[in-house]
Design an enzyme around this catalytic site. Structure first.
Site, short mmCIF file in Angstrom:
data_model
loop_
_atom_site.label_atom_id
_atom_site.label_comp_id
_atom_site.label_asym_id
_atom_site.label_seq_id
_atom_site.Cartn_x
_atom_site.Cartn_y
_atom_site.Cartn_z
N MET A 30 23.11 4.09 -27.66
CA MET A 30 22.59 3.95 -26.29
C MET A 30 23.73 3.62 -25.34
O MET A 30 23.51 3.11 -24.23
CB MET A 30 21.50 2.87 -26.25
CG MET A 30 20.30 3.24 -27.11
SD MET A 30 18.75 2.51 -26.58
CE MET A 30 19.11 0.78 -26.75
N GLY A 31 24.98 3.88 -25.76
CA GLY A 31 26.13 3.66 -24.88
C GLY A 31 26.52 2.19 -24.82
O GLY A 31 26.16 1.40 -25.69
N HIS A 34 31.12 -0.41 -28.13
CA HIS A 34 32.07 -1.45 -28.55
C HIS A 34 32.64 -1.04 -29.90
O HIS A 34 32.31 0.03 -30.45
CB HIS A 34 31.40 -2.82 -28.59
CG HIS A 34 30.10 -2.83 -29.37
ND1 HIS A 34 30.05 -2.61 -30.73
CD2 HIS A 34 28.82 -3.02 -28.97
CE1 HIS A 34 28.79 -2.68 -31.13
NE2 HIS A 34 28.01 -2.91 -30.08
N HIS A 37 30.39 0.47 -32.63
CA HIS A 37 30.07 1.90 -32.52
C HIS A 37 31.26 2.74 -32.98
O HIS A 37 31.08 3.75 -33.67
CB HIS A 37 29.75 2.27 -31.06
CG HIS A 37 28.54 1.61 -30.50
ND1 HIS A 37 28.61 0.63 -29.53
CD2 HIS A 37 27.22 1.79 -30.75
CE1 HIS A 37 27.39 0.24 -29.20
NE2 HIS A 37 26.52 0.92 -29.93
N ARG A 187 24.34 -6.01 -25.93
CA ARG A 187 23.65 -7.06 -25.15
C ARG A 187 24.48 -8.34 -25.04
O ARG A 187 24.11 -9.21 -24.25
CB ARG A 187 22.28 -7.36 -25.76
CG ARG A 187 21.25 -6.26 -25.51
CD ARG A 187 19.85 -6.69 -25.86
NE ARG A 187 18.85 -5.75 -25.40
CZ ARG A 187 18.31 -4.77 -26.14
NH1 ARG A 187 18.69 -4.61 -27.39
NH2 ARG A 187 17.42 -3.95 -25.63
O1 PAF Z 1 20.57 1.47 -32.31
C1 PAF Z 1 20.48 2.08 -31.21
O2 PAF Z 1 21.42 2.09 -30.40
C2 PAF Z 1 19.20 2.82 -30.87
O3 PAF Z 1 18.08 2.14 -31.34
C3 PAF Z 1 19.20 4.28 -31.35
C4 PAF Z 1 19.27 4.38 -32.85
C5 PAF Z 1 20.39 5.01 -30.73
C6 PAF Z 1 17.90 4.96 -30.89
O4 PAF Z 1 17.77 4.93 -29.51
#
Ligand code: PAF
Length: 280
Positions: A30-31, A34, A37, A187
């Site tokens: 979801m962008g 960090h 990811h 968050r």
């Molecule tokens: O973990 C996340 O960032 C979200 O829940 C995902 C898997 C991209 C689905 O929107």
């Protein structure tokens, strides 16, 4: 790195990869990226020849009172980070293409979707699984990589892939932590400096739980008490749950099965945080 927003353009690219027999790795996000990811991107690149990352703040996984509007969005920085990791395609789909006018069908997450996070955030996992299923159909990955940080989400995605016969291999990446143990999360950006200092309470509780497992013959109650003792000493932290679940069923069992997972979630002021630790 190609940035794609239209699904028809994505289809063309995926078709080209398939024709050239290139395997496809996928990291949905979801962008507000960090290091956690980026570690998933590196795993994807080890498993597959092409790497697709999606950034889509999925409205259906947020409740009406939740932070969809305020969720951190940092597209320029995300672009630079992903380009630096050698990502081939960044998919940023339009919400109207993901959820066309009149859409009505959702994935039902089953009983594990109704406990812990699912009990506190009704509808959350139906939203997550629905968008992940849609993204899998769009990207058609051979491998998809998810972080262990969202343990219940990962459990349910594995369940969906098995139960609905998705032809994709799910690979998991370890939780990446700050030096003091706080798990990286988009968050965390909401935390004030004072809340940030207190946010280590989750990792401290997990460590106390682990110690209890190692010294108390795997009693679920004793493990819960050890974790609750740590969270009770931090009055600004409002605990939602701190317990242990079986890694195989994501349900509580007493005595603890092997392997088990300690899970914890709660709020520091308005900021909701969660974490987990696998116990082998
Ligand atoms: O973990 C996340 O960032 C979200 O829940 C995902 C898997 C991209 C689905 O929107």
């Amino acid at each position: 790195m190609k940035v794609v927003t239209r699904l028809s353009d994505l289809r063309g690219m995926i078709g080209d990869y398939r024709r050239d027999s290139r395997s496809i790795g996928f990291v949905p996000t979801m962008g507000a990226l960090h290091e956690g990811h980026l570690s998933l991107v590196r795993i994807s690149r080890k498993h597959a020849q092409r790497c697709v990352v999606s950034i889509f703040v999925n409205p259906t996984q947020f409740g009406p009172q939740e932070d969809f509007g305020a969720y951190p969005r940092t597209p320029e920085r995300d672009f630079e980070l992903l380009a630096g990791e050698g990502v081939d395609v960044l998919l940023m789909p339009d919400a109207a293409e993901v959820y066309p006018e009149g859409w009505a069908i959702q994935v039902d997450p089953g009983p594990v979707g109704k406990v812990f996070e699912g009990a506190i955030r009704p509808g959350h996992f139906a939203g997550v699984l629905t968008v992940v299923a849609k993204l899998f159909h769009m990207v058609q990955p051979d491998v998809a990589v998810f972080g262990q940080k969202d343990a219940q989400q990962l459990f349910l995605i594995r369940r969906m892939v098995a139960d609905l016969n998705f032809p994709v291999q799910i690979v998991e990446g370890d939780t990446v932590r700050e030096a003091d143990g706080l798990a990286l999360s988009s968050r965390n950006a909401y935390l004030s400096p004072v809340q940030r200092a207190k946010a280590t309470v989750l990792f401290r509780a997990l460590c106390a739980g682990k110690e209890a497992v190692e010294s108390t013959a795997h009693s679920l109650r004793r493990v819960q008490e050890a974790m609750a003792q740590v969270t009770a000493a931090e009055p600004d932290f409002s605990l939602d749950y701190a317990t242990a679940v079986s890694d195989a069923s994501f349900s509580e069992e007493d005595p603890l099965p092997k392997p088990a997972r300690l899970i914890i979630a709660g709020c520091l002021g308005p900021v909701r945080l969660m974490d987990n630790l696998r116990i082998d």
